[in-house]
Scaffold this motif. Sequence first.
Motif, PDB file in Angstrom:
ATOM      1  N   ASN A 175     -12.619 -17.479   4.993  1.00  0.00           N
ATOM      2  CA  ASN A 175     -12.371 -18.415   3.563  1.00  0.00           C
ATOM      3  C   ASN A 175     -13.427 -17.651   2.715  1.00  0.00           C
ATOM      4  OD1 ASN A 175     -10.240 -19.518   5.098  1.00  0.00           O
ATOM      5  ND2 ASN A 175     -11.279 -21.719   4.878  1.00  0.00           N
TER       6      ASN A 175
ATOM      7  N   GLU B 212      -4.444 -22.186  11.596  1.00  0.00           N
ATOM      8  CA  GLU B 212      -3.858 -23.253  11.368  1.00  0.00           C
ATOM      9  C   GLU B 212      -3.781 -24.588  12.219  1.00  0.00           C
ATOM     10  OE1 GLU B 212      -0.142 -22.745   8.887  1.00  0.00           O
ATOM     11  OE2 GLU B 212       0.055 -21.235  10.378  1.00  0.00           O
ATOM     12  N   SER B 213      -4.104 -25.668  11.514  1.00  0.00           N
ATOM     13  CA  SER B 213      -4.435 -26.624  12.380  1.00  0.00           C
ATOM     14  C   SER B 213      -4.041 -28.260  11.730  1.00  0.00           C
ATOM     15  CB  SER B 213      -6.045 -27.021  12.687  1.00  0.00           C
ATOM     16  OG  SER B 213      -6.273 -28.446  13.350  1.00  0.00           O
ATOM     17  N   LYS B 214      -3.528 -29.145  12.268  1.00  0.00           N
ATOM     18  CA  LYS B 214      -3.231 -30.314  11.555  1.00  0.00           C
ATOM     19  C   LYS B 214      -4.429 -31.118  11.046  1.00  0.00           C
ATOM     20  CE  LYS B 214       0.930 -31.134  14.357  1.00  0.00           C
ATOM     21  NZ  LYS B 214       1.731 -32.263  15.277  1.00  0.00           N
ATOM     22  N   LYS B 215      -5.329 -30.586  11.380  1.00  0.00           N
ATOM     23  CA  LYS B 215      -6.757 -31.298  10.790  1.00  0.00           C
ATOM     24  C   LYS B 215      -7.191 -30.699   9.344  1.00  0.00           C
ATOM     25  CE  LYS B 215      -9.020 -32.453  15.304  1.00  0.00           C
ATOM     26  NZ  LYS B 215     -10.532 -32.187  16.031  1.00  0.00           N
ATOM     27  N   LYS B 216      -7.485 -31.527   8.513  1.00  0.00           N
ATOM     28  CA  LYS B 216      -7.680 -30.920   7.335  1.00  0.00           C
ATOM     29  C   LYS B 216      -8.852 -30.063   7.055  1.00  0.00           C
ATOM     30  CE  LYS B 216      -5.699 -34.543   4.694  1.00  0.00           C
ATOM     31  NZ  LYS B 216      -5.883 -35.483   3.599  1.00  0.00           N
ATOM     32  N   LYS B 217      -9.941 -30.188   8.155  1.00  0.00           N
ATOM     33  CA  LYS B 217     -11.062 -29.479   8.277  1.00  0.00           C
ATOM     34  C   LYS B 217     -11.415 -29.038   9.975  1.00  0.00           C
ATOM     35  CE  LYS B 217     -13.575 -30.855   4.094  1.00  0.00           C
ATOM     36  NZ  LYS B 217     -14.843 -31.350   3.523  1.00  0.00           N
TER      37      LYS B 217
ATOM     38  N   GLU C  32     -18.378 -27.036   7.936  1.00  0.00           N
ATOM     39  CA  GLU C  32     -17.251 -27.670   8.100  1.00  0.00           C
ATOM     40  C   GLU C  32     -16.306 -26.754   7.273  1.00  0.00           C
ATOM     41  OE1 GLU C  32     -16.012 -30.222   9.847  1.00  0.00           O
ATOM     42  OE2 GLU C  32     -17.807 -30.408  11.007  1.00  0.00           O
TER      43      GLU C  32
ATOM     44  N   GLU D 294     -12.389 -26.056   5.336  1.00  0.00           N
ATOM     45  CA  GLU D 294     -10.788 -26.510   5.016  1.00  0.00           C
ATOM     46  C   GLU D 294      -9.968 -25.350   5.810  1.00  0.00           C
ATOM     47  OE1 GLU D 294     -10.022 -27.289   1.309  1.00  0.00           O
ATOM     48  OE2 GLU D 294     -11.414 -29.081   0.991  1.00  0.00           O
ATOM     49  N   THR D 295      -8.797 -26.029   6.472  1.00  0.00           N
ATOM     50  CA  THR D 295      -7.854 -25.344   6.934  1.00  0.00           C
ATOM     51  C   THR D 295      -6.718 -24.962   5.935  1.00  0.00           C
ATOM     52  OG1 THR D 295      -6.770 -27.366   7.833  1.00  0.00           O
ATOM     53  CG2 THR D 295      -8.322 -26.201   9.094  1.00  0.00           C
TER      54      THR D 295
END
Length: 312
Positions: free
Chosen positions: A137, A271-276, A287, A289-290
Amino acid sequence: MNQELQPLSIIYNQKSGFHAAQQDEVYERLMTFWTRYGFEIQVFELNARNDFDAMMETVLLRHQQSEKTGVIVAAGGDGTLNAVAKKLMHTDIPMGIIPLGTFNYVARVLEIPIDIFKAAEVIATGTYREVHIATLNDQIYLNNASLGLYPFFIKKRETFNRLFGRFPLHAYTSALDVLLREHQSLKLSISIDEKKYPVKTPLIFFGNNQLQLCDMKLRIAECAANGKLAGVLVAKNDRLSLLRMLFQFVQGKIDQASDVYSFCAEHIQVESKKKKLTVALDGEIVELETPLNFAVKKSALKVMVPHVITPV
């Protein structure tokens, strides 16, 4: 600034003790040495009280306004090197290294001496080399980035370091402690050069330093040396398998583990369902962001090295 002098700015980590009272003799000897080579020296402290971005703006402006580029020196562990390198990417200003960490993988892979005074000589008399920088990122990593259990290893290792002092052995004792206590996995989707794979894993490790990967006895060390992303994924999550994996790692046989997979790529997306997600970058916990986007910037940083070194 005297037109015949070139700027040398030292960014040092307060925790490293570089400018501590007990190091006065070492500090003065370094200043005298660099002055003899025509450097005008300024020292900047990296600590929690200072605005690092503002400080680096001041440092960069100092060098950009000089007729001679000079050198910006990072004195500390790999976390300090990471912070300074991020600001120097894609500039003409080379980074000098005074290695003050535990493992000093960045310095060692570039054959920069661990001895402080010999490293200072490289800064004064060496040449610069362009090196690859791995990005995640808007962050970078010089050695490694990791998700899952590895950030817990880092936190536990720092606890051991505070209590007992800095020793390489803590890398293994902290890992054992975490494996005995923690038991979790990440559900992710990983795209490796556009091919997507669903995975459930307790740990993913990305390496950018071939020396560290060689020390871990991983075949993907050559991948990092060639400027590609090198990754390792652990497939099993039960405690017995993880302890077996740690034992194989200590033996230097981690690449032989049936539940450990390595891969090499130009680009990776997680990728993840979690936002971070919690990520360890060169020993620092952040931390992010995804999705997480991994890439390598080729020849993005100039580093002062000895005149004769092996290819990286």
